[in-house]
Design a protein around this motif. Structure first.
Motif, mmCIF file in Angstrom:
data_model
loop_
_atom_site.group_PDB
_atom_site.id
_atom_site.type_symbol
_atom_site.label_atom_id
_atom_site.label_comp_id
_atom_site.label_asym_id
_atom_site.label_seq_id
_atom_site.Cartn_x
_atom_site.Cartn_y
_atom_site.Cartn_z
ATOM 1 N N PRO A 32 -7.457 4.079 -0.898
ATOM 2 C CA PRO A 32 -7.205 3.970 0.529
ATOM 3 C C PRO A 32 -5.759 4.507 0.666
ATOM 4 O O PRO A 32 -4.775 4.052 0.000
ATOM 5 N N LEU A 33 -5.439 4.950 1.932
ATOM 6 C CA LEU A 33 -4.067 5.423 2.238
ATOM 7 C C LEU A 33 -3.395 4.178 3.153
ATOM 8 O O LEU A 33 -3.917 3.445 3.933
ATOM 9 N N LEU A 34 -1.992 4.232 2.894
ATOM 10 C CA LEU A 34 -1.238 3.549 3.937
ATOM 11 C C LEU A 34 -1.496 4.004 5.394
ATOM 12 O O LEU A 34 -1.678 5.120 5.653
ATOM 13 N N THR A 35 -1.522 2.945 6.257
ATOM 14 C CA THR A 35 -1.859 3.378 7.628
ATOM 15 C C THR A 35 -0.736 3.438 8.601
ATOM 16 O O THR A 35 0.006 4.400 9.346
ATOM 17 N N THR A 36 0.241 2.162 8.576
ATOM 18 C CA THR A 36 1.172 2.103 9.217
ATOM 19 C C THR A 36 2.715 1.952 8.667
ATOM 20 O O THR A 36 3.826 2.364 9.149
ATOM 21 N N GLY A 37 2.452 1.787 7.231
ATOM 22 C CA GLY A 37 3.833 1.538 6.414
ATOM 23 C C GLY A 37 4.737 0.306 6.581
ATOM 24 O O GLY A 37 5.711 0.168 6.211
ATOM 25 N N THR A 38 3.961 -0.729 7.337
ATOM 26 C CA THR A 38 4.417 -2.129 7.547
ATOM 27 C C THR A 38 4.472 -2.584 6.260
ATOM 28 O O THR A 38 3.785 -2.209 5.540
ATOM 29 N N GLY A 39 5.265 -3.632 6.002
ATOM 30 C CA GLY A 39 5.125 -4.575 4.852
ATOM 31 C C GLY A 39 3.708 -4.906 4.780
ATOM 32 O O GLY A 39 3.295 -5.105 3.667
ATOM 33 N N GLU A 40 3.088 -5.585 5.690
ATOM 34 C CA GLU A 40 1.775 -6.013 5.461
ATOM 35 C C GLU A 40 0.630 -5.054 5.021
ATOM 36 O O GLU A 40 -0.042 -5.325 4.039
ATOM 37 N N ASP A 41 1.025 -3.774 5.613
ATOM 38 C CA ASP A 41 0.073 -2.665 5.188
ATOM 39 C C ASP A 41 0.215 -2.294 3.808
ATOM 40 O O ASP A 41 -0.728 -1.899 3.047
ATOM 41 N N VAL A 42 1.680 -2.253 3.442
ATOM 42 C CA VAL A 42 1.541 -1.819 2.217
ATOM 43 C C VAL A 42 1.246 -2.702 1.084
ATOM 44 O O VAL A 42 0.534 -2.398 0.103
ATOM 45 N N THR A 43 1.326 -4.160 1.404
ATOM 46 C CA THR A 43 0.836 -5.362 0.530
ATOM 47 C C THR A 43 -0.488 -5.205 0.520
ATOM 48 O O THR A 43 -1.372 -5.298 -0.669
ATOM 49 N N LEU A 44 -1.369 -5.011 1.619
ATOM 50 C CA LEU A 44 -2.902 -5.012 1.606
ATOM 51 C C LEU A 44 -3.462 -3.701 0.868
ATOM 52 O O LEU A 44 -4.444 -3.876 -0.020
ATOM 53 N N THR A 45 -2.799 -2.573 1.145
ATOM 54 C CA THR A 45 -3.222 -1.351 0.521
ATOM 55 C C THR A 45 -3.053 -1.667 -1.006
ATOM 56 O O THR A 45 -3.842 -1.184 -1.753
ATOM 57 N N MET A 46 -1.909 -1.957 -1.492
ATOM 58 C CA MET A 46 -1.573 -2.234 -2.784
ATOM 59 C C MET A 46 -2.597 -3.293 -3.662
ATOM 60 O O MET A 46 -3.165 -3.013 -4.896
ATOM 61 N N ARG A 47 -2.869 -4.148 -2.768
ATOM 62 C CA ARG A 47 -3.894 -5.144 -3.398
ATOM 63 C C ARG A 47 -5.209 -4.524 -3.598
ATOM 64 O O ARG A 47 -5.850 -4.830 -4.433
ATOM 65 N N GLU A 48 -5.560 -3.637 -2.583
ATOM 66 C CA GLU A 48 -6.833 -2.715 -2.724
ATOM 67 C C GLU A 48 -6.996 -1.848 -3.890
ATOM 68 O O GLU A 48 -7.825 -1.501 -4.553
ATOM 69 N N TRP A 49 -5.777 -1.234 -4.329
ATOM 70 C CA TRP A 49 -5.508 -0.165 -5.283
ATOM 71 C C TRP A 49 -5.598 -0.943 -6.572
ATOM 72 O O TRP A 49 -6.172 -0.600 -7.366
ATOM 73 N N ALA A 50 -4.845 -2.165 -6.592
ATOM 74 C CA ALA A 50 -5.223 -3.320 -7.813
ATOM 75 C C ALA A 50 -6.630 -3.466 -8.112
ATOM 76 O O ALA A 50 -7.082 -3.452 -9.253
ATOM 77 N N ALA A 51 -7.100 -4.073 -6.928
ATOM 78 C CA ALA A 51 -8.612 -4.350 -7.170
ATOM 79 C C ALA A 51 -9.373 -3.214 -7.718
ATOM 80 O O ALA A 51 -10.370 -3.498 -8.573
#
Length: 71
Positions: A32-51
């Motif tokens: 998944p790609l970052l969509t907005t670049g906000t802190g929340e977006d980065v956190t959720l995207t990084m969690r998905e990458w880790a999973a």
């Protein structure tokens, strides 16, 4: 005169081990790609990458264990 009989002994080929279909899945090539670049977006995207990394690592390590014959 005595006759000696000899016979060839053949062993059957080893049976192939059953494939575990859950280990025969490729890891995704696109994450998944970052969509907005906000802190929340980065956190959720990084969690998905880790999973996704952990799901792939579990399958990969399971496949290595099966191929090596590790219990």
């Amino acid at each position: 005169m005595s006759l000696a009989l000899s016979a060839c002994s053949t062993t059957p080929p080893p049976e192939p081990s059953p494939k575990q279909q859950n280990l025969m899945q490729r890891c995704p090539s696109v994450l998944p790609l970052l969509t907005t670049g906000t802190g929340e977006d980065v956190t959720l995207t990084m969690r998905e990458w880790a999973a996704e990394y952990h799901r792939c690592a579990i399958r990969h390590n399971g496949l290595v264990d099966v191929l090596e014959g590790t219990p």
